[in-house]
Scaffold this motif. Structure first.
Motif, mmCIF file in Angstrom:
data_model
loop_
_atom_site.group_PDB
_atom_site.id
_atom_site.type_symbol
_atom_site.label_atom_id
_atom_site.label_comp_id
_atom_site.label_asym_id
_atom_site.label_seq_id
_atom_site.Cartn_x
_atom_site.Cartn_y
_atom_site.Cartn_z
ATOM 1 N N LEU A 120 17.899 60.918 -35.231
ATOM 2 C CA LEU A 120 16.714 60.070 -35.373
ATOM 3 C C LEU A 120 16.456 59.778 -36.845
ATOM 4 O O LEU A 120 16.303 60.702 -37.663
ATOM 5 C CB LEU A 120 15.490 60.757 -34.770
ATOM 6 N N THR A 121 16.390 58.487 -37.168
ATOM 7 C CA THR A 121 16.067 58.029 -38.520
ATOM 8 C C THR A 121 14.770 57.257 -38.459
ATOM 9 O O THR A 121 14.640 56.301 -37.691
ATOM 10 C CB THR A 121 17.183 57.135 -39.078
ATOM 11 N N LEU A 122 13.804 57.656 -39.265
ATOM 12 C CA LEU A 122 12.529 56.948 -39.360
ATOM 13 C C LEU A 122 12.527 56.138 -40.649
ATOM 14 O O LEU A 122 12.900 56.650 -41.716
ATOM 15 C CB LEU A 122 11.365 57.935 -39.360
ATOM 16 N N VAL A 123 12.115 54.891 -40.552
ATOM 17 C CA VAL A 123 12.040 54.007 -41.717
ATOM 18 C C VAL A 123 10.572 53.717 -41.981
ATOM 19 O O VAL A 123 9.912 53.045 -41.188
ATOM 20 C CB VAL A 123 12.822 52.703 -41.476
ATOM 21 N N ASP A 124 10.054 54.260 -43.075
ATOM 22 C CA ASP A 124 8.647 54.172 -43.469
ATOM 23 C C ASP A 124 7.759 54.999 -42.533
ATOM 24 O O ASP A 124 8.177 55.395 -41.439
ATOM 25 C CB ASP A 124 8.177 52.730 -43.564
ATOM 26 N N THR A 125 6.530 55.236 -42.983
ATOM 27 C CA THR A 125 5.646 56.142 -42.245
ATOM 28 C C THR A 125 4.265 55.566 -41.980
ATOM 29 O O THR A 125 3.373 56.295 -41.541
ATOM 30 C CB THR A 125 5.477 57.471 -43.008
ATOM 31 N N GLY A 126 4.066 54.269 -42.233
ATOM 32 C CA GLY A 126 2.754 53.694 -41.993
ATOM 33 C C GLY A 126 1.726 54.165 -43.011
ATOM 34 O O GLY A 126 2.048 54.774 -44.028
ATOM 35 N N CYS A 127 0.472 53.882 -42.701
ATOM 36 C CA CYS A 127 -0.631 54.111 -43.636
ATOM 37 C C CYS A 127 -1.154 55.542 -43.637
ATOM 38 O O CYS A 127 -1.804 55.972 -44.592
ATOM 39 C CB CYS A 127 -1.811 53.203 -43.278
ATOM 40 N N GLY A 128 -0.950 56.250 -42.532
ATOM 41 C CA GLY A 128 -1.607 57.540 -42.407
ATOM 42 C C GLY A 128 -3.108 57.360 -42.386
ATOM 43 O O GLY A 128 -3.638 56.479 -41.714
ATOM 44 N N THR A 129 -3.808 58.154 -43.173
ATOM 45 C CA THR A 129 -5.277 58.085 -43.221
ATOM 46 C C THR A 129 -5.784 57.181 -44.342
ATOM 47 O O THR A 129 -6.998 57.070 -44.529
ATOM 48 C CB THR A 129 -5.867 59.492 -43.409
ATOM 49 N N LEU A 130 -4.883 56.528 -45.077
ATOM 50 C CA LEU A 130 -5.295 55.774 -46.264
ATOM 51 C C LEU A 130 -6.215 54.602 -45.954
ATOM 52 O O LEU A 130 -7.121 54.294 -46.729
ATOM 53 C CB LEU A 130 -4.069 55.253 -47.018
ATOM 54 N N PHE A 131 -5.984 53.917 -44.824
ATOM 55 C CA PHE A 131 -6.715 52.685 -44.519
ATOM 56 C C PHE A 131 -7.684 52.854 -43.359
ATOM 57 O O PHE A 131 -8.111 51.877 -42.762
ATOM 58 C CB PHE A 131 -5.729 51.556 -44.188
ATOM 59 N N GLY A 132 -8.031 54.086 -43.040
ATOM 60 C CA GLY A 132 -8.976 54.312 -41.954
ATOM 61 C C GLY A 132 -8.440 53.800 -40.630
ATOM 62 O O GLY A 132 -7.246 53.930 -40.342
ATOM 63 N N PRO A 133 -9.310 53.195 -39.806
ATOM 64 C CA PRO A 133 -8.879 52.757 -38.474
ATOM 65 C C PRO A 133 -7.883 51.605 -38.478
ATOM 66 O O PRO A 133 -7.335 51.265 -37.423
ATOM 67 C CB PRO A 133 -10.189 52.347 -37.799
ATOM 68 N N ALA A 134 -7.618 50.988 -39.639
ATOM 69 C CA ALA A 134 -6.632 49.906 -39.697
ATOM 70 C C ALA A 134 -5.209 50.418 -39.519
ATOM 71 O O ALA A 134 -4.302 49.649 -39.227
ATOM 72 C CB ALA A 134 -6.744 49.149 -41.026
ATOM 73 N N GLY A 135 -5.002 51.723 -39.697
ATOM 74 C CA GLY A 135 -3.670 52.296 -39.564
ATOM 75 C C GLY A 135 -3.736 53.647 -38.879
ATOM 76 O O GLY A 135 -4.723 54.001 -38.243
ATOM 77 N N GLY A 136 -2.647 54.389 -39.019
ATOM 78 C CA GLY A 136 -2.633 55.747 -38.510
ATOM 79 C C GLY A 136 -2.149 55.932 -37.090
ATOM 80 O O GLY A 136 -2.278 57.022 -36.530
ATOM 81 N N GLN A 137 -1.557 54.895 -36.492
ATOM 82 C CA GLN A 137 -1.130 54.977 -35.096
ATOM 83 C C GLN A 137 0.314 55.439 -34.913
ATOM 84 O O GLN A 137 0.758 55.642 -33.785
ATOM 85 C CB GLN A 137 -1.300 53.603 -34.428
ATOM 86 N N LEU A 138 1.054 55.607 -36.007
ATOM 87 C CA LEU A 138 2.470 55.953 -35.877
ATOM 88 C C LEU A 138 2.701 57.254 -35.102
ATOM 89 O O LEU A 138 3.599 57.296 -34.245
ATOM 90 C CB LEU A 138 3.127 56.027 -37.256
ATOM 91 N N PRO A 139 1.949 58.332 -35.345
ATOM 92 C CA PRO A 139 2.210 59.551 -34.570
ATOM 93 C C PRO A 139 2.115 59.336 -33.059
ATOM 94 O O PRO A 139 2.929 59.879 -32.298
ATOM 95 C CB PRO A 139 1.138 60.524 -35.071
ATOM 96 N N ALA A 140 1.157 58.534 -32.626
ATOM 97 C CA ALA A 140 1.030 58.255 -31.192
ATOM 98 C C ALA A 140 2.199 57.424 -30.683
ATOM 99 O O ALA A 140 2.663 57.619 -29.548
ATOM 100 C CB ALA A 140 -0.293 57.536 -30.919
ATOM 101 N N ARG A 141 2.683 56.488 -31.503
ATOM 102 C CA ARG A 141 3.840 55.679 -31.092
ATOM 103 C C ARG A 141 5.078 56.565 -30.931
ATOM 104 O O ARG A 141 5.835 56.425 -29.968
ATOM 105 C CB ARG A 141 4.138 54.585 -32.118
ATOM 106 N N LEU A 142 5.284 57.476 -31.875
ATOM 107 C CA LEU A 142 6.427 58.381 -31.771
ATOM 108 C C LEU A 142 6.288 59.283 -30.540
ATOM 109 O O LEU A 142 7.264 59.499 -29.809
ATOM 110 C CB LEU A 142 6.545 59.223 -33.043
ATOM 111 N N ALA A 143 5.092 59.793 -30.316
ATOM 112 C CA ALA A 143 4.876 60.671 -29.164
ATOM 113 C C ALA A 143 5.172 59.949 -27.860
ATOM 114 O O ALA A 143 5.693 60.548 -26.907
ATOM 115 C CB ALA A 143 3.445 61.201 -29.177
ATOM 116 N N ALA A 144 4.840 58.656 -27.814
ATOM 117 C CA ALA A 144 5.114 57.880 -26.601
ATOM 118 C C ALA A 144 6.608 57.764 -26.328
ATOM 119 O O ALA A 144 7.019 57.502 -25.192
ATOM 120 C CB ALA A 144 4.495 56.482 -26.725
ATOM 121 N N LEU A 145 7.422 57.967 -27.360
ATOM 122 C CA LEU A 145 8.880 57.951 -27.213
ATOM 123 C C LEU A 145 9.446 59.367 -27.130
ATOM 124 O O LEU A 145 10.655 59.559 -27.242
ATOM 125 C CB LEU A 145 9.509 57.202 -28.390
ATOM 126 N N ASP A 146 8.552 60.343 -26.955
ATOM 127 C CA ASP A 146 8.940 61.755 -26.874
ATOM 128 C C ASP A 146 9.605 62.235 -28.156
ATOM 129 O O ASP A 146 10.538 63.052 -28.132
ATOM 130 C CB ASP A 146 9.859 62.014 -25.677
#
Length: 261
Positions: A64-90
């Protein structure tokens, strides 16, 4: 699946994972006048300058190779969804073997840390040497990411392989060490060569206020888009907007338009 787009290549299964999104203000594209802005948005079916913050997962069997990590907590509710997207793919953060940064702006590296601790504990981290040098000793999220992952960082330049059949594509200008990736010969990840497909694909001369070197970024964009169109490649980018997270390019006048796949 909402926030996840998938494309299968002979070499890998590639996912575009939407970490979040926002609307850009017109000031981000200072060379675009109000009438042109309205016309291009209407042609794209948009009423605002929509953008997404995208990361990418390249799955090759158990690798598994991940390219970039999104905003995390930097932009508040505008970002931060990557962990849920990864979890949806197990996929758990600990499963990521390689983490590649196209560049180190906050919307691409903010999700690499949580409370100052690396989110991806087992990943080797790959970035361009010019990017690594550019952010050293700056008061920016990038510098904190570099410090936190320091013992695991490797640098790579154009043509070097970061995973099987996945090679670095040098795309400088947006930042000094901005890169994309080629996956085989048919698919490319272009990072931030564009921030708005509605505004910059019809006219690749349009730059943004976020480009460190606007002239270089513009030339890079023009060359990259011309190559993608000539080779009929599938492309995706850090700010590609659904439903065209993966698309092809068709020439239209002096610019391009996306063609859905």
């Amino acid at each position: 699946m909402d926030g996840i787009a998938r494309f299968q290549t002979p070499q890998a299964e590639v996912f575009c994972l939407t970490d979040g999104g926002t609307d850009f203000g017109a000031e981000v594209f200072p060379a675009v006048d109000a009438q042109t802005l309205a016309t291009r948005l209407q042609a794209a079916g948009h009423s605002t300058i929509r953008t997404q913050f995208n990361a990418f997962l390249i799955r090759q069997g158990q690798s598994l190779t991940l390219v970039d990590t999104g905003c995390g907590t930097l932009f508040g509710p505008a970002g931060g969804q990557l962990p849920a997207r990864l979890a949806a793919l197990d996929v758990a953060p600990a499963d990521i073997g390689t983490l590649v940064f196209t560049h180190l702006h906050g919307d691409h590296c903010g999700g690499a840390l949580l409370d100052g601790v690396p989110v991806y504990p087992h990943a080797r981290v790959v970035m361009h040497p010019a990017e690594h040098a550019h952010w050293q000793d700056r008061d920016a999220p990038a510098a904190r990411v570099i410090a936190a992952y320091a013992d695991r960082i490797q640098t790579a330049t154009g043509g070097q392989e970061v995973a099987p059949s996945v090679t670095v594509w040098d795309l400088p200008g947006h930042t000094p060490g901005h890169i994309g990736l080629r996956i085989g010969t048919g698919v490319v990840i272009v990072g931030d060569i564009f921030h708005s497909s509605a505004l910059q694909l019809p006219d690749p001369e349009v730059a943004t206020i976020y480009d460190v070197d606007a002239a270089m970024a513009t030339q890079t964009r023009k060359d990259a888009l011309a190559a993608i169109a000539a080779r009929d490649q599938v492309f995706t980018g850090g700010h590609a907007v659904a439903p065209h997270c993966f698309a092809r390019l068709a020439t239209e006048g002096a610019g391009y338009r996306t063609v859905g796949i």
